[in-house]
Design a protein around this motif. Structure first.
Motif, PDB file in Angstrom:
ATOM      1  N   HIS A 145       0.829  -1.212   0.000  1.00 37.44           N
ATOM      2  CA  HIS A 145       0.000   0.000   0.000  1.00 37.44           C
ATOM      3  C   HIS A 145       0.859   1.257   0.000  1.00 37.44           C
ATOM      4  O   HIS A 145       1.905   1.296   0.648  1.00 37.44           O
ATOM      5  CB  HIS A 145      -0.904   0.024   1.231  1.00 37.44           C
ATOM      6  CG  HIS A 145      -1.788  -1.177   1.338  1.00 37.44           C
ATOM      7  ND1 HIS A 145      -2.856  -1.395   0.497  1.00 37.44           N
ATOM      8  CD2 HIS A 145      -1.760  -2.234   2.179  1.00 37.44           C
ATOM      9  CE1 HIS A 145      -3.449  -2.526   0.818  1.00 37.44           C
ATOM     10  NE2 HIS A 145      -2.801  -3.065   1.835  1.00 37.44           N
ATOM     11  N   PRO A 146       0.404   2.311  -0.674  1.00 35.57           N
ATOM     12  CA  PRO A 146       1.128   3.587  -0.622  1.00 35.57           C
ATOM     13  C   PRO A 146       1.021   4.218   0.770  1.00 35.57           C
ATOM     14  O   PRO A 146       0.114   3.913   1.548  1.00 35.57           O
ATOM     15  CB  PRO A 146       0.425   4.444  -1.681  1.00 35.57           C
ATOM     16  CG  PRO A 146      -0.914   3.837  -1.855  1.00 35.57           C
ATOM     17  CD  PRO A 146      -0.782   2.375  -1.533  1.00 35.57           C
ATOM     18  N   ASP A 147       1.952   5.097   1.057  1.00 35.10           N
ATOM     19  CA  ASP A 147       1.980   5.764   2.362  1.00 35.10           C
ATOM     20  C   ASP A 147       0.652   6.423   2.708  1.00 35.10           C
ATOM     21  O   ASP A 147       0.215   6.386   3.861  1.00 35.10           O
ATOM     22  CB  ASP A 147       3.071   6.838   2.390  1.00 35.10           C
ATOM     23  CG  ASP A 147       4.465   6.274   2.545  1.00 35.10           C
ATOM     24  OD1 ASP A 147       4.618   5.037   2.678  1.00 35.10           O
ATOM     25  OD2 ASP A 147       5.422   7.085   2.535  1.00 35.10           O
ATOM     26  N   ALA A 205      11.978   0.421  -2.013  1.00 33.62           N
ATOM     27  CA  ALA A 205      11.959   1.114  -3.307  1.00 33.62           C
ATOM     28  C   ALA A 205      10.651   0.851  -4.040  1.00 33.62           C
ATOM     29  O   ALA A 205      10.051   1.775  -4.618  1.00 33.62           O
ATOM     30  CB  ALA A 205      13.144   0.669  -4.159  1.00 33.62           C
ATOM     31  N   TRP A 206      10.181  -0.386  -4.012  1.00 39.80           N
ATOM     32  CA  TRP A 206       8.915  -0.729  -4.671  1.00 39.80           C
ATOM     33  C   TRP A 206       7.769   0.050  -4.035  1.00 39.80           C
ATOM     34  O   TRP A 206       6.933   0.623  -4.733  1.00 39.80           O
ATOM     35  CB  TRP A 206       8.661  -2.236  -4.568  1.00 39.80           C
ATOM     36  CG  TRP A 206       7.467  -2.682  -5.345  1.00 39.80           C
ATOM     37  CD1 TRP A 206       7.455  -3.133  -6.626  1.00 39.80           C
ATOM     38  CD2 TRP A 206       6.096  -2.711  -4.905  1.00 39.80           C
ATOM     39  NE1 TRP A 206       6.163  -3.442  -7.011  1.00 39.80           N
ATOM     40  CE2 TRP A 206       5.316  -3.188  -5.970  1.00 39.80           C
ATOM     41  CE3 TRP A 206       5.463  -2.370  -3.711  1.00 39.80           C
ATOM     42  CZ2 TRP A 206       3.943  -3.334  -5.874  1.00 39.80           C
ATOM     43  CZ3 TRP A 206       4.093  -2.513  -3.618  1.00 39.80           C
ATOM     44  CH2 TRP A 206       3.343  -2.999  -4.693  1.00 39.80           C
ATOM     45  N   GLN A 207       7.728   0.081  -2.711  1.00 35.56           N
ATOM     46  CA  GLN A 207       6.639   0.758  -1.994  1.00 35.56           C
ATOM     47  C   GLN A 207       6.720   2.273  -2.200  1.00 35.56           C
ATOM     48  O   GLN A 207       5.698   2.939  -2.334  1.00 35.56           O
ATOM     49  CB  GLN A 207       6.689   0.388  -0.502  1.00 35.56           C
ATOM     50  CG  GLN A 207       5.447   0.780   0.270  1.00 35.56           C
ATOM     51  CD  GLN A 207       5.508   2.170   0.855  1.00 35.56           C
ATOM     52  OE1 GLN A 207       6.561   2.775   0.998  1.00 35.56           O
ATOM     53  NE2 GLN A 207       4.339   2.680   1.226  1.00 35.56           N
ATOM     54  N   GLU A 208       7.918   2.815  -2.247  1.00 32.84           N
ATOM     55  CA  GLU A 208       8.088   4.252  -2.488  1.00 32.84           C
ATOM     56  C   GLU A 208       7.586   4.618  -3.886  1.00 32.84           C
ATOM     57  O   GLU A 208       6.941   5.653  -4.076  1.00 32.84           O
ATOM     58  CB  GLU A 208       9.551   4.658  -2.318  1.00 32.84           C
ATOM     59  CG  GLU A 208       9.796   6.142  -2.417  1.00 32.84           C
ATOM     60  CD  GLU A 208       9.144   6.963  -1.316  1.00 32.84           C
ATOM     61  OE1 GLU A 208       8.784   8.136  -1.599  1.00 32.84           O
ATOM     62  OE2 GLU A 208       8.983   6.465  -0.192  1.00 32.84           O
ATOM     63  N   ASP A 209       7.852   3.763  -4.847  1.00 37.79           N
ATOM     64  CA  ASP A 209       7.343   3.985  -6.205  1.00 37.79           C
ATOM     65  C   ASP A 209       5.816   3.956  -6.205  1.00 37.79           C
ATOM     66  O   ASP A 209       5.164   4.788  -6.839  1.00 37.79           O
ATOM     67  CB  ASP A 209       7.918   2.941  -7.155  1.00 37.79           C
ATOM     68  CG  ASP A 209       7.573   3.230  -8.604  1.00 37.79           C
ATOM     69  OD1 ASP A 209       7.827   4.365  -9.060  1.00 37.79           O
ATOM     70  OD2 ASP A 209       7.050   2.325  -9.278  1.00 37.79           O
ATOM     71  N   LYS A 210       5.240   3.006  -5.480  1.00 37.76           N
ATOM     72  CA  LYS A 210       3.771   2.911  -5.357  1.00 37.76           C
ATOM     73  C   LYS A 210       3.212   4.194  -4.723  1.00 37.76           C
ATOM     74  O   LYS A 210       2.185   4.708  -5.145  1.00 37.76           O
ATOM     75  CB  LYS A 210       3.434   1.675  -4.497  1.00 37.76           C
ATOM     76  CG  LYS A 210       1.991   1.408  -4.324  1.00 37.76           C
ATOM     77  CD  LYS A 210       1.572   0.331  -5.271  1.00 37.76           C
ATOM     78  CE  LYS A 210       0.197  -0.160  -4.916  1.00 37.76           C
ATOM     79  NZ  LYS A 210      -0.404  -0.848  -6.017  1.00 37.76           N
TER      80      LYS A 210
END
Length: 160
Positions: free
Chosen positions: A96-98, A151-156
């Motif tokens: 999930h995104p932040d 990195a994947w989650q930050e991109d999301k």
């Protein structure tokens, strides 16, 4: 003009107005639920340390000491509610995104973060934690993810 045509033309402005009010209301709700400022930075040692203290106070009872969540977290409890999921890489938190994670911590699992009528044991912490504290908690959680997952989650989060 026929009676039916007159009736249809008087309903159309009302319908358009109602749709505009609904759209505006939805936009305001999303804005109100969205986090303001802040960022969860898992490389910020001070933010992670503050988040760790908050996790120990507010989250550890359900999500456990190693962020592993409750046993059988993917199977409903006898109450029909779901157990607390892990926040480590074995769970789905990092999917999930932040903004969504922030909203769940602040508001609980309610719409738009869960379906209408969904019942959860996840409380809303918005009355107990400041926005900055919620960001600290998220930084702590993210600090337990591998660089690849971060990195994947930050991109999301950027795409959201």
């Amino acid at each position: 003009m026929t009676k039916a045509a007159t009736k249809g033309s008087s309903v159309m402005p009302w319908l358009v107005s109602a749709l505009l009010v609904l759209a505006l209301g939805g936009a305001l709700l999303v804005q109100w639920l969205s986090p303001t400022g802040g960022k969860a930075n898992p490389q910020d040692a001070a933010q992670v340390a503050a988040g760790q203290l908050l996790y120990g106070q507010y989250c550890i009872a359900c999500h456990q000491g190693q962020l592993q969540g409750q046993p059988d977290w993917q199977k409903p409890l006898p109450s029909g509610r779901m157990p607390a999921p892990p926040h480590d890489e074995s769970g789905h938190t990092w999917h999930h995104p932040d903004q969504v994670l922030f909203g769940i911590i602040r508001s609980g699992l309610v719409p738009p973060y869960a379906p209408v009528g969904y019942e959860s044991d996840m409380p809303a912490f918005g009355g107990q934690l400041s926005d900055e504290q919620i960001w600290d908690l998220l930084a702590f959680l993210k600090s337990h993810w591998s660089p690849k997952i971060q990195a994947w989650q930050e991109d999301k989060t950027r795409q959201y």
